[in-house]
Design a protein around this motif. Sequence first.
Motif, PDB file in Angstrom:
ATOM      1  N   MET A   1       0.417  -1.246  -0.281  1.00 53.88           N
ATOM      2  CA  MET A   1      -0.286  -0.075   0.211  1.00 53.88           C
ATOM      3  C   MET A   1       0.724   1.421  -0.302  1.00 53.88           C
ATOM      4  SD  MET A   1      -2.755   1.306   3.029  1.00 53.88           S
ATOM      5  CE  MET A   1      -2.593   2.910   3.566  1.00 53.88           C
ATOM      6  N   SER A   2       0.653   2.371  -0.735  1.00 59.21           N
ATOM      7  CA  SER A   2       1.665   3.246  -0.999  1.00 59.21           C
ATOM      8  C   SER A   2       0.963   4.375  -0.468  1.00 59.21           C
ATOM      9  CB  SER A   2       1.181   3.960  -2.651  1.00 59.21           C
ATOM     10  OG  SER A   2       2.404   5.018  -2.255  1.00 59.21           O
ATOM     11  N   LEU A   3       1.548   5.088   0.655  1.00 61.23           N
ATOM     12  CA  LEU A   3       0.714   6.233   1.207  1.00 61.23           C
ATOM     13  C   LEU A   3       1.107   7.657   1.123  1.00 61.23           C
ATOM     14  CD1 LEU A   3       2.220   5.102   5.583  1.00 61.23           C
ATOM     15  CD2 LEU A   3      -0.256   4.809   3.636  1.00 61.23           C
ATOM     16  N   ARG A   4       1.831   7.303   0.079  1.00 64.66           N
ATOM     17  CA  ARG A   4       2.059   8.805  -0.857  1.00 64.66           C
ATOM     18  C   ARG A   4       0.743   9.646  -1.739  1.00 64.66           C
ATOM     19  NH1 ARG A   4       6.407  11.135  -1.646  1.00 64.66           N
ATOM     20  NH2 ARG A   4       7.656   9.005  -0.798  1.00 64.66           N
ATOM     21  N   ASN A   5       0.607   8.925  -2.278  1.00 63.20           N
ATOM     22  CA  ASN A   5      -0.935   8.877  -2.562  1.00 63.20           C
ATOM     23  C   ASN A   5      -2.023   9.302  -1.723  1.00 63.20           C
ATOM     24  OD1 ASN A   5       0.287   9.018  -5.187  1.00 63.20           O
ATOM     25  ND2 ASN A   5      -0.317   7.202  -5.726  1.00 63.20           N
ATOM     26  N   GLN A   6      -1.842   9.455  -0.861  1.00 60.57           N
ATOM     27  CA  GLN A   6      -2.710   9.713   0.930  1.00 60.57           C
ATOM     28  C   GLN A   6      -3.080  11.087   0.802  1.00 60.57           C
ATOM     29  OE1 GLN A   6      -3.260   6.813   3.462  1.00 60.57           O
ATOM     30  NE2 GLN A   6      -3.955   5.518   2.231  1.00 60.57           N
ATOM     31  N   GLN A   7      -4.436  11.984   0.616  1.00 58.33           N
ATOM     32  CA  GLN A   7      -3.859  13.557   1.332  1.00 58.33           C
ATOM     33  C   GLN A   7      -4.936  13.120   2.171  1.00 58.33           C
ATOM     34  OE1 GLN A   7      -2.346  15.922  -0.330  1.00 58.33           O
ATOM     35  NE2 GLN A   7      -1.718  14.457  -1.212  1.00 58.33           N
ATOM     36  N   HIS A  35       5.621  13.617   8.230  1.00 59.34           N
ATOM     37  CA  HIS A  35       6.898  12.926   8.912  1.00 59.34           C
ATOM     38  C   HIS A  35       6.491  11.819   8.733  1.00 59.34           C
ATOM     39  CE1 HIS A  35      10.497  13.014  11.128  1.00 59.34           C
ATOM     40  NE2 HIS A  35       9.777  12.348  11.950  1.00 59.34           N
ATOM     41  N   GLY A  36       5.031  11.340   9.753  1.00 60.07           N
ATOM     42  CA  GLY A  36       4.554   9.934   9.879  1.00 60.07           C
ATOM     43  C   GLY A  36       4.576   9.101   8.814  1.00 60.07           C
ATOM     44  N   VAL A  37       3.890   9.325   7.083  1.00 54.17           N
ATOM     45  CA  VAL A  37       4.118   8.906   6.289  1.00 54.17           C
ATOM     46  C   VAL A  37       5.666   8.742   5.688  1.00 54.17           C
ATOM     47  CG1 VAL A  37       3.506   8.947   3.795  1.00 54.17           C
ATOM     48  CG2 VAL A  37       2.047  10.250   5.124  1.00 54.17           C
ATOM     49  N   ARG A  38       6.754   9.042   5.713  1.00 50.29           N
ATOM     50  CA  ARG A  38       7.462   9.280   5.417  1.00 50.29           C
ATOM     51  C   ARG A  38       8.665   8.176   6.347  1.00 50.29           C
ATOM     52  NH1 ARG A  38       8.647  15.261   4.697  1.00 50.29           N
ATOM     53  NH2 ARG A  38       8.620  15.374   6.872  1.00 50.29           N
ATOM     54  N   ALA A  39       8.423   8.050   7.248  1.00 50.26           N
ATOM     55  CA  ALA A  39       8.725   6.602   8.382  1.00 50.26           C
ATOM     56  C   ALA A  39       8.081   5.519   8.166  1.00 50.26           C
ATOM     57  CB  ALA A  39       7.676   7.597   9.852  1.00 50.26           C
ATOM     58  N   ALA A  40       6.300   5.710   7.560  1.00 52.23           N
ATOM     59  CA  ALA A  40       5.957   4.434   7.650  1.00 52.23           C
ATOM     60  C   ALA A  40       6.740   4.161   5.599  1.00 52.23           C
ATOM     61  CB  ALA A  40       4.294   5.091   7.198  1.00 52.23           C
ATOM     62  N   GLU A  41       6.603   4.851   5.380  1.00 50.33           N
ATOM     63  CA  GLU A  41       6.995   4.216   3.184  1.00 50.33           C
ATOM     64  C   GLU A  41       8.695   3.660   3.174  1.00 50.33           C
ATOM     65  OE1 GLU A  41       5.202   7.228   0.581  1.00 50.33           O
ATOM     66  OE2 GLU A  41       7.582   7.834   1.969  1.00 50.33           O
ATOM     67  N   ARG A  42       9.711   3.839   4.671  1.00 50.46           N
ATOM     68  CA  ARG A  42      10.363   3.017   5.166  1.00 50.46           C
ATOM     69  C   ARG A  42      10.332   1.741   5.473  1.00 50.46           C
ATOM     70  NH1 ARG A  42      12.464   8.056   7.170  1.00 50.46           N
ATOM     71  NH2 ARG A  42      11.828   7.218   9.339  1.00 50.46           N
ATOM     72  N   ILE A  43       9.099   1.318   5.830  1.00 51.50           N
ATOM     73  CA  ILE A  43       8.944  -0.109   6.412  1.00 51.50           C
ATOM     74  C   ILE A  43       8.937  -0.867   5.099  1.00 51.50           C
ATOM     75  CG2 ILE A  43       6.605  -1.682   7.368  1.00 51.50           C
ATOM     76  CD1 ILE A  43       8.466   0.148   9.539  1.00 51.50           C
ATOM     77  N   LEU A  56       3.861   5.623  10.516  1.00 48.49           N
ATOM     78  CA  LEU A  56       2.801   7.206  10.766  1.00 48.49           C
ATOM     79  C   LEU A  56       2.179   7.025  11.966  1.00 48.49           C
ATOM     80  CD1 LEU A  56       1.590   7.890   8.715  1.00 48.49           C
ATOM     81  CD2 LEU A  56      -0.577   6.616   8.538  1.00 48.49           C
ATOM     82  N   TRP A  57       1.787   6.589  12.914  1.00 50.94           N
ATOM     83  CA  TRP A  57       1.319   6.887  14.250  1.00 50.94           C
ATOM     84  C   TRP A  57       1.832   7.447  14.666  1.00 50.94           C
ATOM     85  CZ3 TRP A  57       1.163   5.537  19.378  1.00 50.94           C
ATOM     86  CH2 TRP A  57       0.423   6.031  19.966  1.00 50.94           C
ATOM     87  N   SER A  58       3.193   7.236  14.732  1.00 49.12           N
ATOM     88  CA  SER A  58       4.186   7.275  16.119  1.00 49.12           C
ATOM     89  C   SER A  58       4.623   8.115  15.907  1.00 49.12           C
ATOM     90  CB  SER A  58       5.213   6.110  16.677  1.00 49.12           C
ATOM     91  OG  SER A  58       6.111   5.947  17.457  1.00 49.12           O
TER      92      SER A  58
END
Length: 99
Positions: A1-7, A35-43, A56-58
């Motif tokens: 799931m890509s978080l980049r496209n979620q607004q 910041h959360g999205v960038r961190a989650a994308e590294r998972i 993402l949350w943390s």
Amino acid sequence: MSLRNQQPSIDPLQTAERLRQLGLTPEVLAGSIQHGVRAAERIGSTHPPTAQGFMLWSESVAYLRAQLTADGWRQANPQNQPRAISPDEKVSIHRCFRQ
């Protein structure tokens, strides 16, 4: 799931003034989400299944609290729910996400 496209569901035209009244800015909230999205994308696929959502949350919470602490807000964790509390203690904010 890509978080980049979620607004984020923030409408700056409708919310900016109210956020200012609360001692917040759209930029701080948007920065928290980014910041959360960038961190989650590294998972990656080797992480536990819940890692992306947790990161993402943390990381969003950590960014938001760091930014607000610099503006005189204090941190609190009532019942293990991380929050930032305004200097006048009239506003308490915590990050949550919905999909």
